[in-house]
Write an enzyme that holds these catalytic residues in place. Structure first.
Site, short mmCIF file in Angstrom:
data_model
loop_
_atom_site.label_atom_id
_atom_site.label_comp_id
_atom_site.label_asym_id
_atom_site.label_seq_id
_atom_site.Cartn_x
_atom_site.Cartn_y
_atom_site.Cartn_z
N CYS A 115 0.80 -1.22 0.00
CA CYS A 115 0.00 0.00 0.00
C CYS A 115 0.84 1.27 0.00
CB CYS A 115 -0.96 0.01 1.19
SG CYS A 115 -2.17 -1.33 1.13
N HIS A 263 -3.67 7.20 0.96
CA HIS A 263 -3.88 5.89 0.35
C HIS A 263 -5.31 5.46 0.61
CE1 HIS A 263 -3.92 1.66 -0.36
NE2 HIS A 263 -3.94 1.36 0.91
N ASN A 293 -9.77 -0.51 -2.67
CA ASN A 293 -8.35 -0.36 -2.33
C ASN A 293 -7.52 -0.99 -3.44
OD1 ASN A 293 -5.75 -0.56 -1.32
ND2 ASN A 293 -6.36 -1.31 0.70
#
Length: 336
Positions: A115, A263, A293
């Site tokens: 991530c 993020h 995501n």
């Protein structure tokens, strides 16, 4: 010493939209349950046979970024590709991009920081440019999660979160040190590596031969595992710390932030940070509602969309921040 600045942005997401209602036909879940916990309404998943892969999606995003940068592909001196889902175990997709774009034999580096991968990749590119080693660097974040998810009720806690897509940026030299990427900040805490993990295939614990030999239909080691509450609690702390670290480095207050692009892990995390820092809605950009995501791709996709929508203007202070598996986290402070 130079600064580096972003001169071109691009994104690519698959055409196939998968809604929460679509997921309810695969597993025991529903739209309200998913939105309440994640804020996600839909995501993009690659359709098998479409030709989309982590590398090809990265190439498509890169072509847009290079065109918008106003340079030729042969002006690219180096390629950095961030992903946790490469087309092949090795080699990484950086070299696939070099070949697909027909770029001369420049170096290609792959970053495996999940991530926070794009932040790490941007930091590497920034420092290469600062030292004068390279002038123009192509940075890509791309992910294809959907082929590796457990799309049953057993895996719903993870599978509803992730989506596919790619984003790219072209960085170049900036002689004015008050502009461009002002600083980047990187951290890790490997103590918690197994709280968000995909174990197999891996040389250390379960390699392909083990999986084949056991032939266990209940083996979950090759599906992502996430301790959701633990990750959330750590994320909100580390996000706050690393944003403040970047501001302090540049002698800025929170009020200096024109645009925060976190993020896109969970809308609840972004909302927590926004509330803590007392930022207005137009100071924080979120698109997890549409894409889920996309790990290393989430920041470049969001950054591209924010720029396309006119929400980032010359002179703005833009802060990027990420937290994820590893645990790793980081931030970048940019004067646009």
């Amino acid at each position: 010493m130079y600064n580096s600045k972003i001169i071109g942005l691009g994104k690519y997401v698959p055409d196939n939209v998968v809604t929460n209602d679509d997921l309810s036909k695969m597993m025991d879940t529903n739209d309200a349950w998913i939105q309440e916990r994640t804020g996600i309404k839909e995501r993009r998943w690659v359709k098998k046979g479409s030709g989309d892969t982590t590398a090809t999606m990265g190439v498509k995003a890169a072509k847009v970024a290079i065109e918008r940068a106003g340079i030729d592909k042969d002006d690219i001196d180096f390629i950095i590709f961030a992903t946790l889902s490469p087309d092949m175990y090795f080699p990484g997709p950086g070299v696939q991009v070099q070949h697909a774009l027909g770029i001369k034999t420049v170096g290609a580096l792959d970053v495996r920081n999940q991530c926070s991968g794009f932040i790490y990749a941007i930091s590497v590119a920034d420092n290469f440019i600062k030292t004068g080693m390279y002038k123009n660097i192509l940075v890509i974040g791309s992910e294809l999660h959907s082929f590796g998810l457990d799309k049953t009720t057993r895996g719903r806690g993870v599978s509803v979160i992730f989506g596919d897509g790619a984003g790219a940026a072209v960085l170049t030299r900036e002689e004015d040190n008050s502009k461009g990427i002002l600083s980047t900040h990187l951290h890790s805490e490997g103590e918690h590596a197994e709280e968000l993990v995909l174990v197999a295939p891996g040389m250390g614990k379960r390699w392909v031969s083990d999986i084949i030999a056991d032939n266990d239909p209940n083996d979950e080691s090759y599906f992502p595992h996430m301790n959701g509450q633990f990750v959330f609690k750590n994320a909100v702390v580390r996000f706050s710390e690393v944003i403040m670290e970047g501001l302090a480095k540049n002698k800025m207050e929170v009020s200096a932030i024109d645009m925060l692009i976190p993020h896109q892990a969970n809308l609840r995390i972004a909302q927590f940070i926004q509330k803590k820092f007392k930022l207005a809605d137009d100071q924080v950009f979120n698109n997890i509602q549409k894409y889920g995501n996309t790990t290393a791709a989430s920041i470049p996709i969001a950054l591209t969309e924010a720029w396309e929508e006119g929400k980032i203007k010359t002179g703005d202070t833009v802060v990027l921040a990420a937290f994820g598996s590893g645990f790793t986290w980081g931030s970048a402070v940019i004067k646009w």
